[in-house]
Motif scaffolding. Structure first.
Motif, PDB file in Angstrom:
ATOM      1  N   SER A 204       0.849  -1.192   0.000  1.00 28.65           N
ATOM      2  CA  SER A 204       0.000   0.000   0.000  1.00 28.65           C
ATOM      3  C   SER A 204       0.880   1.235   0.000  1.00 28.65           C
ATOM      4  N   ALA A 205       0.483   2.216  -0.796  1.00 24.59           N
ATOM      5  CA  ALA A 205       1.226   3.474  -0.829  1.00 24.59           C
ATOM      6  C   ALA A 205       0.311   4.591  -1.286  1.00 24.59           C
ATOM      7  N   ALA A 206       0.467   5.737  -0.679  1.00 26.10           N
ATOM      8  CA  ALA A 206      -0.246   6.942  -1.080  1.00 26.10           C
ATOM      9  C   ALA A 206       0.587   8.130  -0.613  1.00 26.10           C
ATOM     10  N   ASN A 207       0.331   9.269  -1.217  1.00 24.50           N
ATOM     11  CA  ASN A 207       1.071  10.475  -0.874  1.00 24.50           C
ATOM     12  C   ASN A 207       0.074  11.563  -0.522  1.00 24.50           C
ATOM     13  N   GLY A 208       0.087  11.995   0.729  1.00 27.20           N
ATOM     14  CA  GLY A 208      -0.861  12.986   1.195  1.00 27.20           C
ATOM     15  C   GLY A 208      -0.695  14.358   0.604  1.00 27.20           C
ATOM     16  N   GLN A 209       0.349  14.584  -0.184  1.00 30.15           N
ATOM     17  CA  GLN A 209       0.505  15.873  -0.839  1.00 30.15           C
ATOM     18  C   GLN A 209      -0.653  16.169  -1.787  1.00 30.15           C
ATOM     19  N   PHE A 210      -1.186  15.110  -2.421  1.00 26.41           N
ATOM     20  CA  PHE A 210      -2.263  15.272  -3.407  1.00 26.41           C
ATOM     21  C   PHE A 210      -3.061  13.965  -3.423  1.00 26.41           C
ATOM     22  N   LEU A 211      -4.251  13.997  -2.823  1.00 24.03           N
ATOM     23  CA  LEU A 211      -5.096  12.809  -2.710  1.00 24.03           C
ATOM     24  C   LEU A 211      -6.473  13.099  -3.307  1.00 24.03           C
ATOM     25  N   VAL A 212      -6.950  12.187  -4.129  1.00 22.24           N
ATOM     26  CA  VAL A 212      -8.273  12.306  -4.731  1.00 22.24           C
ATOM     27  C   VAL A 212      -9.049  11.048  -4.355  1.00 22.24           C
ATOM     28  N   VAL A 213     -10.162  11.214  -3.633  1.00 25.44           N
ATOM     29  CA  VAL A 213     -10.842  10.056  -3.070  1.00 25.44           C
ATOM     30  C   VAL A 213     -12.356  10.191  -3.213  1.00 25.44           C
ATOM     31  N   ASP A 214     -13.002   9.085  -3.504  1.00 23.70           N
ATOM     32  CA  ASP A 214     -14.450   9.031  -3.540  1.00 23.70           C
ATOM     33  C   ASP A 214     -14.996   9.240  -2.134  1.00 23.70           C
ATOM     34  N   ALA A 215     -15.962  10.145  -1.987  1.00 25.95           N
ATOM     35  CA  ALA A 215     -16.459  10.510  -0.657  1.00 25.95           C
ATOM     36  C   ALA A 215     -17.114   9.333   0.052  1.00 25.95           C
ATOM     37  N   THR A 216     -17.854   8.519  -0.686  1.00 29.12           N
ATOM     38  CA  THR A 216     -18.512   7.375  -0.067  1.00 29.12           C
ATOM     39  C   THR A 216     -17.490   6.359   0.434  1.00 29.12           C
ATOM     40  N   ALA A 217     -16.474   6.087  -0.366  1.00 31.03           N
ATOM     41  CA  ALA A 217     -15.429   5.145   0.045  1.00 31.03           C
ATOM     42  C   ALA A 217     -14.694   5.656   1.272  1.00 31.03           C
ATOM     43  N   LEU A 218     -14.454   6.960   1.323  1.00 31.46           N
ATOM     44  CA  LEU A 218     -13.790   7.539   2.488  1.00 31.46           C
ATOM     45  C   LEU A 218     -14.638   7.354   3.737  1.00 31.46           C
ATOM     46  N   TYR A 219     -15.918   7.587   3.615  1.00 30.50           N
ATOM     47  CA  TYR A 219     -16.822   7.426   4.759  1.00 30.50           C
ATOM     48  C   TYR A 219     -16.872   5.966   5.218  1.00 30.50           C
ATOM     49  N   GLU A 220     -16.948   5.043   4.278  1.00 24.45           N
ATOM     50  CA  GLU A 220     -17.105   3.633   4.626  1.00 24.45           C
ATOM     51  C   GLU A 220     -15.873   3.053   5.319  1.00 24.45           C
ATOM     52  N   CYS A 221     -14.697   3.606   5.074  1.00 24.78           N
ATOM     53  CA  CYS A 221     -13.490   3.086   5.729  1.00 24.78           C
ATOM     54  C   CYS A 221     -13.183   3.802   7.043  1.00 24.78           C
ATOM     55  N   GLY A 222     -14.027   4.747   7.425  1.00 24.48           N
ATOM     56  CA  GLY A 222     -13.807   5.478   8.667  1.00 24.48           C
ATOM     57  C   GLY A 222     -13.136   6.809   8.480  1.00 24.48           C
ATOM     58  N   GLY A 223     -12.636   7.067   7.262  1.00 22.18           N
ATOM     59  CA  GLY A 223     -12.033   8.354   6.946  1.00 22.18           C
ATOM     60  C   GLY A 223     -10.821   8.686   7.803  1.00 22.18           C
ATOM     61  N   PHE A 224     -10.503   9.959   7.835  1.00 15.83           N
ATOM     62  CA  PHE A 224      -9.330  10.397   8.597  1.00 15.83           C
ATOM     63  C   PHE A 224      -9.551  10.276  10.101  1.00 15.83           C
ATOM     64  N   ALA A 225     -10.802  10.197  10.523  1.00 12.46           N
ATOM     65  CA  ALA A 225     -11.054  10.009  11.953  1.00 12.46           C
ATOM     66  C   ALA A 225     -10.482   8.692  12.451  1.00 12.46           C
ATOM     67  N   ALA A 226     -10.373   7.720  11.545  1.00 12.71           N
ATOM     68  CA  ALA A 226      -9.854   6.401  11.932  1.00 12.71           C
ATOM     69  C   ALA A 226      -8.336   6.365  12.005  1.00 12.71           C
ATOM     70  N   VAL A 227      -7.661   7.421  11.544  1.00  7.82           N
ATOM     71  CA  VAL A 227      -6.183   7.382  11.481  1.00  7.82           C
ATOM     72  C   VAL A 227      -5.565   8.605  12.157  1.00  7.82           C
ATOM     73  N   THR A 228      -6.305   9.222  13.088  1.00 11.54           N
ATOM     74  CA  THR A 228      -5.795  10.442  13.711  1.00 11.54           C
ATOM     75  C   THR A 228      -4.568  10.199  14.575  1.00 11.54           C
ATOM     76  N   ASP A 229      -4.318   8.955  14.985  1.00 12.89           N
ATOM     77  CA  ASP A 229      -3.154   8.646  15.806  1.00 12.89           C
ATOM     78  C   ASP A 229      -1.909   8.362  14.966  1.00 12.89           C
ATOM     79  N   GLU A 230      -2.026   8.457  13.649  1.00 10.24           N
ATOM     80  CA  GLU A 230      -0.936   8.072  12.763  1.00 10.24           C
ATOM     81  C   GLU A 230      -0.129   9.283  12.288  1.00 10.24           C
ATOM     82  N   VAL A 231       1.180   9.138  12.312  1.00  9.84           N
ATOM     83  CA  VAL A 231       2.048  10.182  11.765  1.00  9.84           C
ATOM     84  C   VAL A 231       1.981  10.177  10.238  1.00  9.84           C
ATOM     85  N   LEU A 232       2.033   8.997   9.635  1.00 12.70           N
ATOM     86  CA  LEU A 232       1.893   8.855   8.182  1.00 12.70           C
ATOM     87  C   LEU A 232       0.419   8.585   7.876  1.00 12.70           C
TER      88      LEU A 232
END
Length: 374
Positions: A204-232
């Protein structure tokens, strides 16, 4: 003599590793997805989202390019000022003021010890109304058609997330040595097409400099709320999305975006210091990866200095792979590629420094201490 055979075998094995990496990067270069150069107008609502913190000196070009995006008849721009302590808020409000589709909001503080970006992105996603959410960092300058091209690629491929990797503008010795390793690493090590759907964290790899994401998919995976403890947070987000059944990964953004992450050695050292300790999953993982890197890209060139033919072949393989990835992603090929062993050595040193800072709880980022987080 027989007592040197293990050493020769080690050098030969390192050379084979370097050659295999270069061959894999050549293959990846042929399958790397490219956003279209002349995209059609986007018919759906797109939210352009930019988190900023203490970026008064650099946010101007990035925000102007975001406000000037074309082929987006239904769009909104939201800039979140993440508790900046400089004039960032004034700068972004002045730039957004004349644009009816743009607004600036003041973010809330993240948990103590967190770098805060995931929390800022979560707030932006909560405010957004688009069916596609586009997150752009304050050091990324977009071509006028960048967002439309990326959305077209997202929809034409059926992916849930695409991460167009910007061309990295590296100036100065430190940046020219280290920054190209970002795109070199994933082109060399990651099977790009397989990685789009594999749920394995290592693929898995992604770069937060430029991210394009489907809103429904983001919601279904928990979004950024699910990764607030992560540095990356970008890597954590793509992993969460794929665990939820989504698909996505890195695509070529070198023709539609550019990024200048750091201004010099001090900024680069602190930037990598905050995150390298978590980049490989654990201390053991970091040690294993660094050992492989040294074995493949440092040992053979050192052996070449002592007349080893295997070492010379390994050095040529390493330089070839570095030059190939630089050419494919808009970076400098020469003479920078010739210093690839030095680049890898610096990366290993930065990783060790990052782990030491994490163990001692001395890491900071943009004025925030990073303590206790993964």
């Amino acid at each position: 003599m027989s007592r040197f055979r293990p050493v020769r075998a080690m050098i030969a094995a390192g050379t084979v590793l370097a050659a295999a990496g270069s061959a894999h990067s050549a293959w990846n270069s042929t399958v790397l997805r490219i956003p279209p150069t002349d995209p059609p107008p986007v018919t759906e609502h797109v939210s352009l989202l930019m988190p900023v913190r203490n970026e008064a000196g650099r946010v101007g070009p990035a925000l102007r390019s975001l406000l000037a995006q074309e082929h987006l008849p239904r769009t909104e721009v939201i800039v979140l000022d993440d508790q900046s302590t400089d004039d960032t808020g004034d700068v972004v409000r002045r730039l957004c003021g004349p644009c009816r589709h743009a607004r600036v909001v003041r973010g809330t503080a993240p948990k103590p010890g967190s770098p805060g970006k995931a929390h800022a992105c979560h707030q932006l996603a909560s405010l957004a109304r688009g069916s596609v959410l586009v997150f752009v960092d304050a050091d990324v300058v977009l071509a006028p058609h960048a967002v439309a091209s990326s959305v077209a690629l997202l929809r034409s491929t059926g992916l849930d997330l695409v991460s167009p990797f910007p061309r990295q503008d590296a100036e100065g010795p430190a940046n020219r040595l280290v920054q190209p390793l970002l795109q070199w690493s994933w082109l060399t090590a990651l099977p790009l097409r397989r990685a789009e759907s594999s749920p394995r964290p290592a693929l898995s790899a992604a770069n937060g400099q430029f991210l394009v994401v489907d809103a429904t998919a983001l919601y279904e995976c928990g979004g950024f709320a699910a990764v607030t403890d992560e540095v990356l947070e970008d890597m954590a987000l793509i992993r969460a999305l794929k665990r939820a059944g989504g698909r996505g990964g890195i695509v070529d953004g070198s023709r539609i975006a550019r990024c200048r992450m750091y201004d010099g050695w001090r900024d680069l050292r602190e930037g990598y210091g905050k995150s390298l300790w978590t980049a490989f999953g654990s201390g053991g993982g970091a040690a294993a990866v660094c050992t492989l890197l040294v074995w493949a890209y440092v040992v053979p060139p050192l052996a070449a200095l002592w007349g080893s033919r295997w070492g010379a072949a390994g050095y040529v393989a390493a330089v070839t792979g570095r030059a190939l990835t630089a050419r494919r992603t808009g970076g400098r090929c020469w003479p920078d590629s010739l210093a690839h062993p030095v680049s890898v050595g610096l990366l290993v040193a930065l990783t060790a420094r990052s782990w030491l800072g994490h163990r001692r709880s001395t890491l900071t980022w943009k004025g925030r201490p990073l303590r206790g987080w993964r």
